[in-house]
Design a protein around this motif. Structure first.
Motif, PDB file in Angstrom:
ATOM      1  N   LEU A 192       0.936  -1.118  -0.102  1.00 60.13           N
ATOM      2  CA  LEU A 192      -0.070   0.180   0.168  1.00 60.13           C
ATOM      3  C   LEU A 192       1.309   1.194   0.326  1.00 60.13           C
ATOM      4  CD1 LEU A 192      -2.964  -0.904   2.542  1.00 60.13           C
ATOM      5  CD2 LEU A 192      -2.940  -0.766  -0.342  1.00 60.13           C
ATOM      6  N   ASN A 193       2.111   0.836   0.539  1.00 61.33           N
ATOM      7  CA  ASN A 193       2.450   2.463   0.588  1.00 61.33           C
ATOM      8  C   ASN A 193       3.768   2.748  -0.221  1.00 61.33           C
ATOM      9  OD1 ASN A 193       3.914   4.489   2.348  1.00 61.33           O
ATOM     10  ND2 ASN A 193       5.906   3.265   2.271  1.00 61.33           N
ATOM     11  N   SER A 194       3.605   1.669  -1.005  1.00 61.91           N
ATOM     12  CA  SER A 194       4.634   1.831  -2.371  1.00 61.91           C
ATOM     13  C   SER A 194       3.608   2.531  -3.651  1.00 61.91           C
ATOM     14  CB  SER A 194       5.117   0.017  -3.337  1.00 61.91           C
ATOM     15  OG  SER A 194       5.993  -0.061  -2.335  1.00 61.91           O
ATOM     16  N   ILE A 195       2.498   1.412  -3.505  1.00 64.32           N
ATOM     17  CA  ILE A 195       1.527   2.310  -4.472  1.00 64.32           C
ATOM     18  C   ILE A 195       0.951   4.087  -4.066  1.00 64.32           C
ATOM     19  CG2 ILE A 195      -1.043   2.099  -5.060  1.00 64.32           C
ATOM     20  CD1 ILE A 195      -0.746  -0.988  -4.961  1.00 64.32           C
ATOM     21  N   ARG A 196       1.115   4.507  -3.134  1.00 63.71           N
ATOM     22  CA  ARG A 196       0.949   5.636  -2.510  1.00 63.71           C
ATOM     23  C   ARG A 196       1.897   6.298  -2.857  1.00 63.71           C
ATOM     24  NH1 ARG A 196      -2.982   7.786   1.005  1.00 63.71           N
ATOM     25  NH2 ARG A 196      -1.242   9.090   1.513  1.00 63.71           N
ATOM     26  N   VAL A 197       3.569   6.167  -2.646  1.00 69.07           N
ATOM     27  CA  VAL A 197       4.006   6.947  -3.052  1.00 69.07           C
ATOM     28  C   VAL A 197       4.612   6.669  -4.907  1.00 69.07           C
ATOM     29  CG1 VAL A 197       6.179   6.788  -3.240  1.00 69.07           C
ATOM     30  CG2 VAL A 197       5.102   6.614  -0.963  1.00 69.07           C
ATOM     31  N   ALA A 198       3.953   5.626  -5.154  1.00 74.75           N
ATOM     32  CA  ALA A 198       4.089   5.793  -7.090  1.00 74.75           C
ATOM     33  C   ALA A 198       3.040   6.383  -7.647  1.00 74.75           C
ATOM     34  CB  ALA A 198       3.801   4.383  -7.751  1.00 74.75           C
ATOM     35  N   LYS A 199       2.061   6.797  -6.818  1.00 70.87           N
ATOM     36  CA  LYS A 199       0.659   7.694  -7.397  1.00 70.87           C
ATOM     37  C   LYS A 199       0.816   9.221  -6.932  1.00 70.87           C
ATOM     38  CE  LYS A 199      -2.960   4.783  -7.651  1.00 70.87           C
ATOM     39  NZ  LYS A 199      -4.486   4.635  -7.071  1.00 70.87           N
ATOM     40  N   GLY A 200       2.009   9.806  -5.868  1.00 69.56           N
ATOM     41  CA  GLY A 200       2.231  10.685  -5.622  1.00 69.56           C
ATOM     42  C   GLY A 200       2.196  11.226  -4.655  1.00 69.56           C
ATOM     43  N   PHE A 201       1.261  10.702  -3.428  1.00 68.40           N
ATOM     44  CA  PHE A 201       1.238  10.489  -2.641  1.00 68.40           C
ATOM     45  C   PHE A 201       1.582  10.501  -1.817  1.00 68.40           C
ATOM     46  CE2 PHE A 201      -2.891   9.588  -4.565  1.00 68.40           C
ATOM     47  CZ  PHE A 201      -4.263  10.679  -4.989  1.00 68.40           C
ATOM     48  N   PRO A 202       1.911  11.496  -0.571  1.00 64.48           N
ATOM     49  CA  PRO A 202       3.150  11.134   0.556  1.00 64.48           C
ATOM     50  C   PRO A 202       2.576   9.783   1.506  1.00 64.48           C
ATOM     51  CG  PRO A 202       1.405  12.736   1.290  1.00 64.48           C
ATOM     52  CD  PRO A 202       1.302  12.363   0.431  1.00 64.48           C
ATOM     53  N   SER A 203       3.874   9.414   1.979  1.00 61.69           N
ATOM     54  CA  SER A 203       3.843   7.729   2.178  1.00 61.69           C
ATOM     55  C   SER A 203       3.164   8.272   3.676  1.00 61.69           C
ATOM     56  CB  SER A 203       5.403   7.370   2.904  1.00 61.69           C
ATOM     57  OG  SER A 203       5.249   6.487   3.787  1.00 61.69           O
ATOM     58  N   TYR A 204       2.326   7.386   4.042  1.00 61.03           N
ATOM     59  CA  TYR A 204       1.302   6.919   5.151  1.00 61.03           C
ATOM     60  C   TYR A 204       2.105   6.002   6.282  1.00 61.03           C
ATOM     61  CZ  TYR A 204      -0.133   2.406   3.977  1.00 61.03           C
ATOM     62  OH  TYR A 204      -0.499   0.499   4.217  1.00 61.03           O
ATOM     63  N   MET A 205       3.588   6.165   6.269  1.00 61.37           N
ATOM     64  CA  MET A 205       3.832   5.435   7.674  1.00 61.37           C
ATOM     65  C   MET A 205       4.469   6.734   7.945  1.00 61.37           C
ATOM     66  SD  MET A 205       4.478   1.799   7.156  1.00 61.37           S
ATOM     67  CE  MET A 205       5.885   1.650   8.487  1.00 61.37           C
ATOM     68  N   ASN A 206       3.930   6.241   8.953  1.00 59.77           N
ATOM     69  CA  ASN A 206       3.970   7.420   9.829  1.00 59.77           C
ATOM     70  C   ASN A 206       4.188   7.253  11.582  1.00 59.77           C
ATOM     71  OD1 ASN A 206       1.562   6.883  10.744  1.00 59.77           O
ATOM     72  ND2 ASN A 206       0.560   8.803   9.578  1.00 59.77           N
ATOM     73  N   THR A 207       4.246   7.881  12.845  1.00 61.95           N
ATOM     74  CA  THR A 207       4.888   7.109  13.838  1.00 61.95           C
ATOM     75  C   THR A 207       3.665   6.630  14.786  1.00 61.95           C
ATOM     76  OG1 THR A 207       6.030   9.606  14.390  1.00 61.95           O
ATOM     77  CG2 THR A 207       4.643   7.891  16.729  1.00 61.95           C
ATOM     78  N   TRP A 208       2.234   7.068  14.245  1.00 57.65           N
ATOM     79  CA  TRP A 208       0.954   6.444  14.460  1.00 57.65           C
ATOM     80  C   TRP A 208       1.167   4.636  14.053  1.00 57.65           C
ATOM     81  CZ3 TRP A 208      -0.710   7.611  18.632  1.00 57.65           C
ATOM     82  CH2 TRP A 208      -1.430   9.078  18.377  1.00 57.65           C
ATOM     83  N   SER A 209       1.277   4.531  12.994  1.00 54.43           N
ATOM     84  CA  SER A 209       2.061   3.021  11.885  1.00 54.43           C
ATOM     85  C   SER A 209       2.331   2.582  13.119  1.00 54.43           C
ATOM     86  CB  SER A 209       1.634   3.147  10.459  1.00 54.43           C
ATOM     87  OG  SER A 209       2.558   4.113  10.258  1.00 54.43           O
ATOM     88  N   LEU A 210       3.855   2.646  13.078  1.00 55.54           N
ATOM     89  CA  LEU A 210       3.997   2.163  13.960  1.00 55.54           C
ATOM     90  C   LEU A 210       4.087   1.979  15.344  1.00 55.54           C
ATOM     91  CD1 LEU A 210       7.734   4.332  12.431  1.00 55.54           C
ATOM     92  CD2 LEU A 210       7.473   1.740  11.724  1.00 55.54           C
ATOM     93  N   LEU A 211       3.647   2.927  15.685  1.00 54.72           N
ATOM     94  CA  LEU A 211       3.390   2.515  17.676  1.00 54.72           C
ATOM     95  C   LEU A 211       2.123   1.307  17.017  1.00 54.72           C
ATOM     96  CD1 LEU A 211       3.092   3.414  20.242  1.00 54.72           C
ATOM     97  CD2 LEU A 211       1.426   5.073  19.325  1.00 54.72           C
ATOM     98  N   PHE A 212       1.600   1.015  15.935  1.00 58.47           N
ATOM     99  CA  PHE A 212       0.489   0.327  16.018  1.00 58.47           C
ATOM    100  C   PHE A 212       0.912  -1.796  16.441  1.00 58.47           C
ATOM    101  CE2 PHE A 212      -2.014  -2.222  12.653  1.00 58.47           C
ATOM    102  CZ  PHE A 212      -3.083  -3.013  14.008  1.00 58.47           C
ATOM    103  N   ILE A 213       2.193  -1.173  14.621  1.00 54.90           N
ATOM    104  CA  ILE A 213       2.981  -2.295  14.758  1.00 54.90           C
ATOM    105  C   ILE A 213       3.377  -3.248  15.909  1.00 54.90           C
ATOM    106  CG2 ILE A 213       5.008  -3.296  13.807  1.00 54.90           C
ATOM    107  CD1 ILE A 213       4.324  -1.918  11.285  1.00 54.90           C
ATOM    108  N   ILE A 214       4.144  -2.045  16.818  1.00 54.57           N
ATOM    109  CA  ILE A 214       4.721  -2.089  18.601  1.00 54.57           C
ATOM    110  C   ILE A 214       3.381  -2.658  19.117  1.00 54.57           C
ATOM    111  CG2 ILE A 214       6.240  -1.484  20.142  1.00 54.57           C
ATOM    112  CD1 ILE A 214       7.282   0.154  18.127  1.00 54.57           C
TER     113      ILE A 214
END
Length: 68
Positions: A20-42
């Motif tokens: 999903l992150n690769s698709i967003r970046v390829a379409k020109g949107f910013p990456s959504y891998m931020n603090t909240w997603s990393l916090l969710f994973i942890i």
């Protein structure tokens, strides 16, 4: 069981996020891998480990009570 569950969480979660992150970046949107997603994973991994520790302690107490 703990290692198997963690393996399955990783096998499902990381390719999904990377794709999903690769698709967003390829379409020109910013990456959504931020603090909240990393916090969710942890929290997901920590929650899984915590549940298995609690379960292990309960089974240990139950086993000790049965041997008495």
């Amino acid at each position: 069981m703990l290692v198997n569950l963690l393996k399955n969480e990783i096998a499902i979660l990381f390719p999904f996020i990377i794709t999903l992150n690769s698709i967003r970046v390829a379409k020109g949107f910013p990456s959504y891998m931020n603090t909240w997603s990393l916090l969710f994973i942890i929290l997901l991994f920590a929650g899984t480990i915590t549940l298995f520790i609690i379960r292990s302690q309960q089974l240990k107490k139950k086993s000790a009570n049965e041997t008495e």
